[in-house]
Write a protein that holds these residues in place. Structure first.
Motif, PDB file in Angstrom:
ATOM      1  N   ILE A   1      -3.690   5.552   5.418  1.00 29.66           N
ATOM      2  CA  ILE A   1      -2.648   4.589   5.649  1.00 29.66           C
ATOM      3  C   ILE A   1      -2.087   4.803   7.028  1.00 29.66           C
ATOM      4  N   LEU A   2      -1.882   3.972   7.676  1.00 31.51           N
ATOM      5  CA  LEU A   2      -1.343   3.677   9.239  1.00 31.51           C
ATOM      6  C   LEU A   2       0.043   3.000   9.209  1.00 31.51           C
ATOM      7  N   PHE A   3       1.061   3.726   9.728  1.00 29.48           N
ATOM      8  CA  PHE A   3       2.326   3.150   9.814  1.00 29.48           C
ATOM      9  C   PHE A   3       2.680   2.934  11.425  1.00 29.48           C
TER      10      PHE A   3
ATOM     11  N   VAL B   1      -4.163   1.938  -5.275  1.00 31.68           N
ATOM     12  CA  VAL B   1      -4.337   0.550  -4.676  1.00 31.68           C
ATOM     13  C   VAL B   1      -4.390  -0.784  -5.521  1.00 31.68           C
ATOM     14  N   GLU B   2      -3.320  -1.464  -5.413  1.00 31.07           N
ATOM     15  CA  GLU B   2      -2.969  -2.485  -6.334  1.00 31.07           C
ATOM     16  C   GLU B   2      -3.457  -3.729  -5.482  1.00 31.07           C
ATOM     17  N   THR B   3      -3.402  -4.828  -6.037  1.00 34.14           N
ATOM     18  CA  THR B   3      -3.667  -6.346  -5.375  1.00 34.14           C
ATOM     19  C   THR B   3      -2.669  -6.540  -3.877  1.00 34.14           C
ATOM     20  N   ASN B   4      -1.394  -6.104  -4.157  1.00 35.98           N
ATOM     21  CA  ASN B   4      -0.503  -6.196  -3.086  1.00 35.98           C
ATOM     22  C   ASN B   4       0.258  -5.129  -2.532  1.00 35.98           C
ATOM     23  N   ASP B   5      -0.226  -4.123  -2.942  1.00 33.27           N
ATOM     24  CA  ASP B   5       0.488  -2.859  -2.346  1.00 33.27           C
ATOM     25  C   ASP B   5      -0.285  -1.703  -2.768  1.00 33.27           C
ATOM     26  N   VAL B   6       0.141  -0.429  -2.149  1.00 35.39           N
ATOM     27  CA  VAL B   6      -0.494   0.768  -2.015  1.00 35.39           C
ATOM     28  C   VAL B   6       0.788   1.683  -2.492  1.00 35.39           C
ATOM     29  N   PHE B   7       0.435   2.546  -3.492  1.00 37.04           N
ATOM     30  CA  PHE B   7       1.324   3.513  -3.906  1.00 37.04           C
ATOM     31  C   PHE B   7       0.801   5.009  -3.820  1.00 37.04           C
ATOM     32  N   GLY B   8       1.603   6.161  -3.673  1.00 35.41           N
ATOM     33  CA  GLY B   8       1.182   7.345  -3.983  1.00 35.41           C
ATOM     34  C   GLY B   8       1.802   8.377  -2.548  1.00 35.41           C
ATOM     35  N   ASP B   9       1.338   9.643  -2.718  1.00 34.31           N
ATOM     36  CA  ASP B   9       1.731  10.521  -1.695  1.00 34.31           C
ATOM     37  C   ASP B   9       1.161  10.241  -0.549  1.00 34.31           C
ATOM     38  N   VAL B  10      -0.002   9.544  -0.497  1.00 33.22           N
ATOM     39  CA  VAL B  10      -0.764   9.247   1.041  1.00 33.22           C
ATOM     40  C   VAL B  10       0.273   8.346   1.620  1.00 33.22           C
ATOM     41  N   VAL B  11       1.098   7.521   1.066  1.00 35.71           N
ATOM     42  CA  VAL B  11       1.828   6.573   1.455  1.00 35.71           C
ATOM     43  C   VAL B  11       3.058   7.486   2.084  1.00 35.71           C
ATOM     44  N   ASN B  12       3.641   8.346   1.217  1.00 34.21           N
ATOM     45  CA  ASN B  12       4.913   8.936   1.836  1.00 34.21           C
ATOM     46  C   ASN B  12       4.492   9.842   3.083  1.00 34.21           C
TER      47      ASN B  12
END
Length: 186
Positions: A47-49, A143-154
């Motif tokens: 994930i890149l912000f 990883v869902e169709t329109n979003d990504v969730f989890g600690d990796v994002v945080n």
């Protein structure tokens, strides 16, 4: 006997509240089905912000229209770089872009490309003054169709917050993965 709990639901067609009973066994079945789907959608990603430095001050000093134009310029420059390096823009969040990559090396290349693109624009146009900080992390995500969730994002978001303008920060985990996969990053 099986206990039943009452659930209240709004019926939008009728415009009123309805009460129905949901048996405990159906909640367990739904929960296990959802859990199974979530587990199947897990995979390792990077994930890149990005985040525009001093954007709040820019909005305060220059107003909504110029603030929105700044974000639009950022997005028009950043998004093609992400895509060029095989990334996917997951979403924009105010003055930030959240992108996902299958390979950490592609994320690094995109981050460097983003900073180089913005530097080039600043050299070409003295009125262009967008500086971004970039943070990245590699790990398991849902990883869902329109979003990504989890600690990796945080974690990626927290790492981005530690960077200053024109900097690229990555997690120790991502650095180790890069060293193992590509000794040139060691």
């Amino acid at each position: 006997s099986t206990l039943h709990k009452k659930t209240i639901e709004y019926d939008s067609k009728q415009g009123n509240l309805q009460t129905f009973i949901m048996p405990d066994w159906s909640k367990k079945t739904i929960s296990s089905s959802i859990t199974r789907e979530i587990k199947q959608s897990q995979k390792q990603v990077t994930i890149l912000f990005t985040d525009i430095v001093f954007s709040t001050m820019h909005w305060d000093l220059n107003g909504d229209i110029k603030g929105r134009l700044m974000v639009d310029k950022h997005n028009r420059l950043v998004m093609p770089v992400v895509q060029h390096f095989h990334g996917e823009v997951v979403k924009t969040i105010g003055d930030s872009v959240m992108a996902m990559f299958s390979r950490p090396a592609d994320a690094i290349k995109a981050a460097i490309g983003i900073q180089q693109t913005l530097e080039s624009m600043r050299e070409q146009d003295e009125n262009f003054d967008i500086h971004v900080r970039i943070g990245m992390h590699t790990g398991m995500a849902i990883v869902e169709t329109n979003d990504v969730f989890g600690d990796v994002v945080n974690v990626a978001s927290r790492i981005e917050n530690e960077a200053e303008g024109d900097e690229i920060f990555l997690s120790d985990t991502m650095a180790e993965i890069l060293k193992e996969m590509h000794p040139v990053y060691g």
